[in-house]
Design a protein around this motif. Structure first.
Motif, PDB file in Angstrom:
ATOM      1  N   GLY A 358      37.806  44.749  62.324  1.00  0.00           N
ATOM      2  CA  GLY A 358      36.650  45.271  61.145  1.00  0.00           C
ATOM      3  C   GLY A 358      36.483  46.824  61.293  1.00  0.00           C
ATOM      4  N   GLU A 359      36.939  47.443  62.142  1.00  0.00           N
ATOM      5  CA  GLU A 359      36.603  48.976  62.384  1.00  0.00           C
ATOM      6  C   GLU A 359      37.120  49.723  61.090  1.00  0.00           C
ATOM      7  N   LYS A 360      36.291  50.688  60.451  1.00  0.00           N
ATOM      8  CA  LYS A 360      36.631  51.150  59.278  1.00  0.00           C
ATOM      9  C   LYS A 360      36.373  52.751  59.701  1.00  0.00           C
ATOM     10  N   PRO A 361      37.031  53.676  60.345  1.00  0.00           N
ATOM     11  CA  PRO A 361      36.758  54.960  61.061  1.00  0.00           C
ATOM     12  C   PRO A 361      36.820  56.257  59.942  1.00  0.00           C
ATOM     13  N   TYR A 362      37.396  55.797  58.619  1.00  0.00           N
ATOM     14  CA  TYR A 362      37.174  56.779  57.822  1.00  0.00           C
ATOM     15  C   TYR A 362      36.301  56.651  56.816  1.00  0.00           C
ATOM     16  N   ASN A 363      35.311  57.928  56.787  1.00  0.00           N
ATOM     17  CA  ASN A 363      34.168  57.753  56.096  1.00  0.00           C
ATOM     18  C   ASN A 363      33.878  58.829  54.857  1.00  0.00           C
ATOM     19  N   CYS A 364      33.725  58.432  53.750  1.00  0.00           N
ATOM     20  CA  CYS A 364      33.426  59.247  52.690  1.00  0.00           C
ATOM     21  C   CYS A 364      32.174  60.073  52.414  1.00  0.00           C
ATOM     22  N   SER A 365      32.416  61.522  52.536  1.00  0.00           N
ATOM     23  CA  SER A 365      31.140  62.437  52.702  1.00  0.00           C
ATOM     24  C   SER A 365      30.370  62.078  51.323  1.00  0.00           C
ATOM     25  N   GLN A 366      30.926  61.735  50.385  1.00  0.00           N
ATOM     26  CA  GLN A 366      30.286  61.757  48.905  1.00  0.00           C
ATOM     27  C   GLN A 366      29.231  60.479  48.726  1.00  0.00           C
ATOM     28  N   CYS A 367      29.960  59.273  49.176  1.00  0.00           N
ATOM     29  CA  CYS A 367      28.973  58.013  49.077  1.00  0.00           C
ATOM     30  C   CYS A 367      28.841  57.228  50.270  1.00  0.00           C
ATOM     31  N   GLY A 368      29.471  57.634  51.419  1.00  0.00           N
ATOM     32  CA  GLY A 368      29.193  56.809  52.593  1.00  0.00           C
ATOM     33  C   GLY A 368      30.178  55.902  52.664  1.00  0.00           C
ATOM     34  N   LYS A 369      30.937  55.367  51.758  1.00  0.00           N
ATOM     35  CA  LYS A 369      31.790  54.350  51.727  1.00  0.00           C
ATOM     36  C   LYS A 369      32.816  54.634  53.020  1.00  0.00           C
ATOM     37  N   THR A 370      33.199  53.372  53.871  1.00  0.00           N
ATOM     38  CA  THR A 370      34.277  53.512  54.777  1.00  0.00           C
ATOM     39  C   THR A 370      35.526  52.783  54.603  1.00  0.00           C
ATOM     40  N   PHE A 371      36.612  53.350  55.257  1.00  0.00           N
ATOM     41  CA  PHE A 371      37.907  52.840  54.980  1.00  0.00           C
ATOM     42  C   PHE A 371      38.797  52.505  56.338  1.00  0.00           C
ATOM     43  N   THR A 372      39.489  51.529  56.289  1.00  0.00           N
ATOM     44  CA  THR A 372      40.367  51.317  57.739  1.00  0.00           C
ATOM     45  C   THR A 372      41.442  52.413  57.667  1.00  0.00           C
ATOM     46  N   GLN A 373      41.825  52.932  56.663  1.00  0.00           N
ATOM     47  CA  GLN A 373      43.099  53.974  56.856  1.00  0.00           C
ATOM     48  C   GLN A 373      42.680  55.447  55.972  1.00  0.00           C
TER      49      GLN A 373
END
Length: 391
Positions: A358-373
């Motif tokens: 469930g790790e999502k290390p990529y974080n959007c600086s605009q809205c805080g949403k996280t992603f796996t890739q």
């Protein structure tokens, strides 16, 4: 008193002996060598006495016989009386001229009885024979090292004297060996005379060219007795052996850490200096490591020097090619401990693992949403830029 007829007989015998070349009545008391003429014996004795009565008026060099002195004088006068009719090349000495003529005729009259190898000149055969006898008649008085050839001893002695007679007029760098000097000059001229017929790559010196050819032939002549691993060149083989011996001859003066390779030490030293000596002229980025800098340059040049022999696909990095080749071999060395799925590529394996963790290390600086890739994050960020541009 002998009768006159006996005197005539003795004279005839001496004349006949001289004609047949058998009389060697003049013996050197120091080494036992014999000569036909007393004058030749007297010249020979100068080897033992060190006497050199003939001096060159131009450079002061001395000689023990008149003939050597006269031959030497031609260096200063420029006289080269022996000219080759085939190529026009001229020579100071008759022996050198005769030896040269064999280049055109292909004649090699001097054969080694040990291995059958033939030579155009007798002195070259004599030098070669030392390979079989192990004879090294020329010794360094400084370190005791022996050499089979006088010229090799003279070159070696420069290590002790510090003499570097070959100077580059472009950058001022000096060299002990003429060969090293000629190779260095190609840096300035850009000359790369050795070209690979397989891939077209060119090289400044023959050693690097021969090592490169082994990439195509697959030849790896240096094998480790400990683990069986083979290498294309001796340098890499010697460095590898240190894994087994534990030898780390290169030590950092700052922290005391030791390394098996000098290059690794130099790279490590950047940690202490924070120096980034490799600058990209295209984008201005700087790098600590030459290898990283070279990889970066390929972004600008588009160079992909590593080719897959199976499908012809090319890659900018060797590691990427190695990963790609597993596709053809069917090799999948990375196995998921959660579901057992296997992967040929480490990065794909890590991406897959995040499904389970469930790790999502990529974080959007605009809205805080996280992603796996990372690719998913970049795609998502486009939505923010579109919203900004939409009226």
């Amino acid at each position: 008193m002998l009768p006159s007829g006996s005197h005539d007989t003795k004279r005839r015998q001496r004349r006949m002996g001289a004609k047949n070349g058998n009389e060697r009545n003049h013996l050197c008391s120091l080494c036992g060598k014999s000569f036909k003429r007393k004058s030749t014996l007297n010249v020979h004795k100068r080897i033992h006495t060190g006497e050199k009565p003939y001096q060159c008026t131009d450079c002061g060099r001395r000689f023990n016989n008149k003939k050597s002195h006269e031959l030497h004088r031609r260096i200063h006068t420029g006289e080269k009386p022996y000219q080759c009719t085939e190529c026009g090349k001229s020579f100071i000495q008759l022996s050198a001229f005769k030896g040269h003529q064999r280049v055109h005729t292909g004649e090699k009259p001097h054969q080694c009885t040990d291995c059958g190898k033939s030579f155009s000149q007798l002195n070259r055969l004599k030098v070669h024979q030392r390979v079989h006898t192990g004879e090294k008649p020329y010794w360094c008085s400084e370190c005791g090292r022996g050499f089979s050839q006088l010229n090799r001893l003279k070159v070696h002695q420069r290590v002790h004297t510090g003499e570097k007679p070959y100077h580059c007029t472009e950058c001022g760098k000096s060299f002990i060996h003429h060969g090293s000097f000629e190779i260095h000059q190609r840096i300035h001229t850009g000359e790369k005379p050795y070209q690979c017929n397989e891939c077209g790559k060119s090289f400044t010196h023959i050693g690097a060219f021969k090592i490169h050819q082994r990439i195509h032939t697959g030849e790896k002549p240096y094998q480790c007795n400990e683990c069986g691993k083979s290498f294309t060149h001796n340098g890499a083989f010697k460095i590898h052996q240190r894994i087994h011996t534990g030898e780390k001859p290169y030590q950092c003066n700052e922290c005391g850490k030791s390394f098996t390779r000098q290059e690794t030490l130099k790279v490590h030293q950047h940690v202490h200096t924070a120096e980034k000596p490799y600058h990209c002229t295209e984008c201005g980025l700087s790098f600590k490591y030459r290898s990283v800098f070279k990889k970066h340059q390929r972004i600008h040049t588009g160079e992909k020097p590593y080719y897959c022999t199976q499908c012809g696909k090319s890659f900018s990095e060797l590691t990427i090619l190695n990963v790609h080749q597993r596709v053809h071999m069917g090799e999948k060395r990375y196995c998921c401990k959660h579901c057992g799925k296997s992967f040929s590529d480490w990065s794909n394996y890590k991406k897959h693992e995040r499904i389970h963790t469930g790790e999502k290390p990529y974080n959007c600086s605009q809205c805080g949403k996280t992603f796996t890739q990372n690719s998913h994050l970049k795609k998502h960020q486009l939505t923010h830029t579109k919203n900004k541009t939409t009226p």
